[in-house]
Design a protein around this motif. Structure first.
Motif, short mmCIF file in Angstrom:
data_model
loop_
_atom_site.label_atom_id
_atom_site.label_comp_id
_atom_site.label_asym_id
_atom_site.label_seq_id
_atom_site.Cartn_x
_atom_site.Cartn_y
_atom_site.Cartn_z
N PHE A 1 0.82 -1.18 0.02
CA PHE A 1 0.02 0.03 -0.17
C PHE A 1 1.08 1.23 0.19
O PHE A 1 1.87 1.31 0.71
N ILE A 2 0.37 2.28 -0.65
CA ILE A 2 0.93 3.67 -0.68
C ILE A 2 0.31 4.59 0.18
O ILE A 2 -0.80 4.72 -0.11
N GLU A 3 1.03 5.41 0.96
CA GLU A 3 0.21 6.27 1.79
C GLU A 3 0.19 7.52 0.87
O GLU A 3 1.30 8.20 0.60
N VAL A 4 -0.90 8.01 0.59
CA VAL A 4 -0.91 9.20 -0.54
C VAL A 4 -1.63 10.25 0.18
O VAL A 4 -2.81 10.05 0.89
N GLU A 5 -1.30 11.55 0.56
CA GLU A 5 -1.95 12.64 1.28
C GLU A 5 -2.95 13.22 0.28
O GLU A 5 -2.46 13.84 -0.88
N THR A 6 -4.16 13.39 0.60
CA THR A 6 -5.26 13.94 -0.30
C THR A 6 -5.27 15.39 0.17
O THR A 6 -5.00 15.45 1.45
N ASN B 1 4.64 7.20 -15.09
CA ASN B 1 5.67 6.93 -14.26
C ASN B 1 6.20 7.95 -13.45
O ASN B 1 6.28 7.94 -12.18
N PRO B 2 6.54 9.13 -14.02
CA PRO B 2 7.38 10.13 -13.25
C PRO B 2 6.46 10.55 -12.07
O PRO B 2 6.84 10.65 -11.10
N VAL B 3 5.11 10.80 -12.39
CA VAL B 3 4.40 11.33 -11.13
C VAL B 3 4.09 10.15 -10.25
O VAL B 3 4.26 10.34 -9.00
N LYS B 4 3.83 8.96 -10.60
CA LYS B 4 3.45 7.76 -9.92
C LYS B 4 4.69 7.54 -8.93
O LYS B 4 4.49 7.30 -7.63
N ASN B 5 5.77 7.30 -9.64
CA ASN B 5 6.92 7.06 -8.76
C ASN B 5 7.33 8.08 -7.84
O ASN B 5 8.02 7.89 -6.60
N ASN B 6 6.86 9.24 -7.86
CA ASN B 6 7.21 10.44 -6.92
C ASN B 6 6.35 10.30 -5.79
O ASN B 6 6.76 10.50 -4.59
N LEU B 7 5.08 9.74 -5.97
CA LEU B 7 4.08 9.54 -4.94
C LEU B 7 4.57 8.54 -4.12
O LEU B 7 4.61 8.41 -2.84
N ILE B 8 4.93 7.33 -4.95
CA ILE B 8 5.46 6.19 -4.01
C ILE B 8 6.73 6.52 -3.24
O ILE B 8 6.94 6.17 -2.20
N PHE B 9 7.53 7.39 -3.88
CA PHE B 9 8.75 7.98 -3.23
C PHE B 9 8.41 8.51 -2.01
O PHE B 9 9.06 8.48 -0.75
N ARG B 10 7.51 9.33 -1.98
CA ARG B 10 7.10 10.18 -0.83
C ARG B 10 6.65 9.29 0.37
O ARG B 10 6.85 9.48 1.32
N SER B 11 5.84 8.62 -0.13
CA SER B 11 5.47 7.50 0.97
C SER B 11 6.44 6.75 1.52
O SER B 11 6.19 6.66 2.72
#
Lengths: 585, 585
Positions: A160-165, B135-145
């Motif tokens: 699971f990815i925690e995403v801030e909405t 990918n660029p946006v998706k990977n950024n969000l995964i990275f943030r998590s």
């Protein structure tokens, strides 16, 4: 360096070490030639000793001036205690003090900082920062932090990815309970605070995030029933390419993980129960199954005699109270009074005492013989020594009344044990709920919840019978989470709106935004949300969420500590182009 | 079951297995007798193959109808590919399809869902849910998590407790940038959204929480400079019984942990630099130390000749540009134009070319001989082949200008490498900052920041010289965190308010609440806060925070996807007793 050790750390093995400790004065005893101080911090209590033989005189004198809650730093030597205290981890040692610094003085606190305080709720809310020093509150907050961290560990390990909405979103037309937020940059316009991230998590599924979670604050501006908060925390989750069974398994796993990690309790597979079964057996869609007392329906065995009350009732239903056969007439009368209170609302109660000798004594002996009553006992599972309580009337109402009685009796009988955990999935919730007021169906969960495929044809003929792919997780009689498999295709969604009484235009106006996103390739998806405040309270063996929130608000939505909400200056209002006109009455 | 495997999972070892896959059609190629489809999900891409020999005809025909971003489910057999693709993890296999279900169709997306999309920023913001598929946006969000989870792991292991502080708080008198929230239950009153949990974290220290952290949204209603958001996320931390050194060590450890876990980079001890040194050497309190180009002050070696511009200047200061000696006259003229732009604001620039033969050629040759210029080269560290750029004027302004030039040149020279990390503590910030407009001192950090004990006596004589126990963590030229040791005793706090120009009454009105709490035994404490958005962007090798936020707002504070903020109905406003009066112009 303010400390070499915390106040929960020193043991007999540390004897003879020179240490530096800091903390609060829990209490002190002054024997003249000797002063003892209990020094407290988050980690525990360490006893300090000052005595005229071994402590410099000016330090001993200073020690005598220490008041409760003074913040001090001491240096000294760890020594073995003469009178050991088995109740605390540091009870075998004390620290013989050689240096003492008063870091901060303290006024006398308005209530005692002890596990059982003399402070009432109001004063403790006002001085919440002092209440947090007490073990019960402090430990609850630590417990909450641990639960949240274990949730994150479990879900992260499951990809699971925690995403801030966002918190600054748009008010929805039906958002009567939205908090709104005026914008300075966009004159005359408002954001709204989210009641839940529902739309955004579904968009994340459209966006291919696949497995999303977030521990997130949600907001609802409504009259606060007891134990609700205008801001509350959800564990919010959504998954793509899943069916109901996948979701139940994953979150059953998460709950099992929590019970193991924070309660050290091992639980096997969670039972699953249909909504219909729960209502029939417990009169409740969130039954507490830590104990039995299941409903026995008595229509067939009680409606063949001359007892008009039962004969006229839609439902006759009873429960067996374990060992209730010994209740006195007075005790039973009190029980009858209890079910007749307006909060419960029964018109009366029939009872049957199951005597130890196998005979029965009931309040309706003139209508029913021993054989009849034996059939009642069989239907309710009553054994010799039990008491059978029977209610009758309209089915739904009567079930709710008997459910209230069941919970009350279980509470009195000590059957609701806080250290026992009985989780349960309730599934197959109805899709629609009839609203007497507006005389139409409403979505029981929300309009994006999918109906069961096999019930689709009932939508036209018997909409109230259509079951949804919706589920609740129940723990010890509390709903701790709930969710559904969502509709993800336009045709079903349009059908659904039609049945909810929307014109196509209304549907577009209210839900067009998400519907548009669904046109660009929405995957099948579903999810659920847990109420973290309640989950933590129940895992913590309590039922009041307020004790698990650092800075809660009261029943009027006020933070009495900081006195919020409050008036704001005319200058600020003008900047926002806002005027306040209070009703004049 | 929608899938047996994800689209990033299958390898040559899975050959001959029957699998079920689901995902989005990334692209398809139709050769008539054969169709290939790239099937995409969060985890990767798997090639599907449909051919007339081995795939049922109706399935092949259906495959020909698949459009981009259709959501499909297939069943088939994993086979070895003839033409292997080394660029993707599943490139050795493909899936020969036997069954195909179209789960959802998709309209043609408004931009291509590819790493290099044809969509401009505006359209991608509007359809953010489609942009997230890339990918660029998706990977950024995964990275943030991942960064957030590693922060939590590190701090939890260090006994920090994550405590949720409230979002509905009280507007502060100086809270000109507060978002306010009208309350329904408390007529005419407003909550405010927190700009930071500063007060609450200090109260948690008074409450004995000892080590607090929280990853938390904060809100600021202000004109948005590029790359700011009205809601942003902080890693907020506070500790009791600590000195500055303790805090630097713990959060240096946290940053090192992150660099190791998410960037696989090992960093040793972080350098520490005083604010004064940073300003003198880099003209900046957040210097990028991935490269040198340190300032050389030239007053002593440049103010003894007849060059009036330098002689009249408070400061003459230069930097050496590596290998800049080869710049053409035209290139140098462009550089001079660059520093004269209003955004930089220099009046001109003197330059010295350091020839390979050890001689110098400068724009001020008529004032300075070779020996003079050799001294400049020494002061700036210029070597043969370098270019020295010299600015002059008022000290602060000139340093800022040269800092801008230094960063620009480093960017052009490729010295700001995104995969190189140079963290740095900047310490000993000034306590007070002179405000030209109000003609008085303001707290540089905030009024609760403690002055250094040894500078206390300067408070009366030279307040601008007083240093604070305040520190910033700088990474690659960006401030990623900052904090201070707080004042915790009433006497110092009152002194501080006096020097900030508050009457005792004003101090009480504005800060009375926290001051009251301080009277009940406040421990020494301090903390810091990291900007998570920026931290994640920099660790991710980028500088724009927007790309690391799932649903960002634009420079006007608008979410163009959901079109928020927006007008709300008169009904809602009436309920809140609010009238909107827009200025008429």
């Amino acid at each position: 360096m303010y400390r070499s050790h915390t106040n929960g750390e020193l043991r007999i093995e540390n004897a003879n070490q020179e240490v530096t400790l800091s903390g609060w004065v829990q209490k002190s005893r002054d024997k003249g030639f000797m002063v003892w101080v209990d020094l407290r911090d988050r980690y525990g209590i360490t006893q300090l000793i000052f005595d005229e033989d071994r402590t410099p005189k000016e330090i001993l004198d200073k020690a005598k001036t220490l008041g409760r809650e003074f913040v001090i730093q001491v240096k000294g030597t760890v020594i073995e205690r003469e009178a050991k205290n088995k109740n605390i981890a540091t009870g075998e040692i004390e620290v013989l003090v050689k240096e003492l610094t008063i870091l901060n003085e303290a006024k006398l606190p308005p209530f005692t900082i002890e596990d059982n305080t003399d402070g009432g709720e109001d004063i403790r809310m006002k001085y919440r920062y002092l209440d947090i020093r007490r073990n019960p509150v402090k430990n609850n907050l630590i417990f909450r932090s641990k639960v949240a961290q274990e949730v994150r560990n479990y879900l992260s390990n499951q990809d699971f990815i925690e995403v801030e909405t966002p918190y600054l979103i748009k008010s929805t037309p039906e958002g009567a309970r939205d908090f709104i937020v005026p914008s300075r940059m966009n004159e005359g316009e408002f954001y709204a605070l989210p009641q839940s991230p529902q739309t955004f998590k579904q968009l994340l599924m459209v966006g291919g995030m696949d497995k999303y979670f977030q521990i997130v604050k949600c907001f609802r501006d409504e009259d606060l029933r007891a134990d609700r908060q205008p801001e509350f925390t959800q564990i919010d989750c959504e998954l793509a390419f899943v069916e109901q069974e996948d979701i139940l398994n994953i979150f059953e796993g998460m709950t099992r993980h929590l019970l193991k990690k924070v309660n050290n309790v091992e639980i096997g597979d969670f039972p699953r129960m249909t909504f219909e079964h729960a209502m029939k057996t417990y009169g409740n869609d969130k039954p507490d199954i830590r104990f039995g007392m299941e409903f026995g329906e008595l229509n067939t065995v009680a409606q063949h005699k001359d007892f008009k009350v039962f004969n006229d009732a839609e439902l006759v239903v009873g429960i067996a109270v374990p060992n209730g056969g010994s209740y006195t007439r007075k005790e039973i009368d009190k029980l009858i009074e209890w079910v007749k209170r307006p909060q419960v609302g029964a018109l009366g109660m029939v009872y049957v005492k199951c005597n130890e000798d196998g005979t029965f004594k009931s309040s309706v002996d003139k209508f029913y013989d021993q054989e009849d009553l034996a059939a009642w006992a069989k239907a309710t599972g009553a054994k010799a020594g039990d008491l059978i309580c029977v209610l009758s009337g309209p089915a739904n109402k009567t079930r709710a009344q008997l459910s209230a009685l069941r919970m009350e009796l279980a509470e009195r009988l000590g059957l609701r044990k806080s250290n026992e955990f009985a989780p349960l999935w309730v599934v197959d919730f109805p899709l629609l709920e009839w609203d007497e007021e507006t005389e139409r169906y409403h979505a029981m969960h929300h309009p994006f919840t999918s109906p069961k495929k096999e019930d689709m044809e009932l939508l036209d003929t018997d909409p109230g019978k259509v079951r949804a792919n919706a589920y609740d997780l129940v723990l010890n009689g509390n709903e701790i989470g709930g969710g559904s498999i969502r509709i993800y295709d336009k045709a079903t969604q349009e059908l659904m709106f039609k049945h909810l009484g929307f014109t196509p235009e209304e549907a577009k106006e209210q839900f067009g935004f998400l519907m548009n996103a669904f046109e660009y390739g929405a995957p099948p998806h579903g999810g659920l949300a847990f109420g973290l405040d309640r989950l933590v309270a129940i895992l913590g063996g309590q039922e009041t969420i307020r004790d698990f929130i650092a800075f809660p608000k009261n029943n009027s939505g006020r933070d009495v500590m900081i006195n919020a909400p409050a008036a704001v200056s005319q200058e600020v209002l003008s900047e926002l182009n806002i005027n306040i006109t209070l009703p004049t009455e």
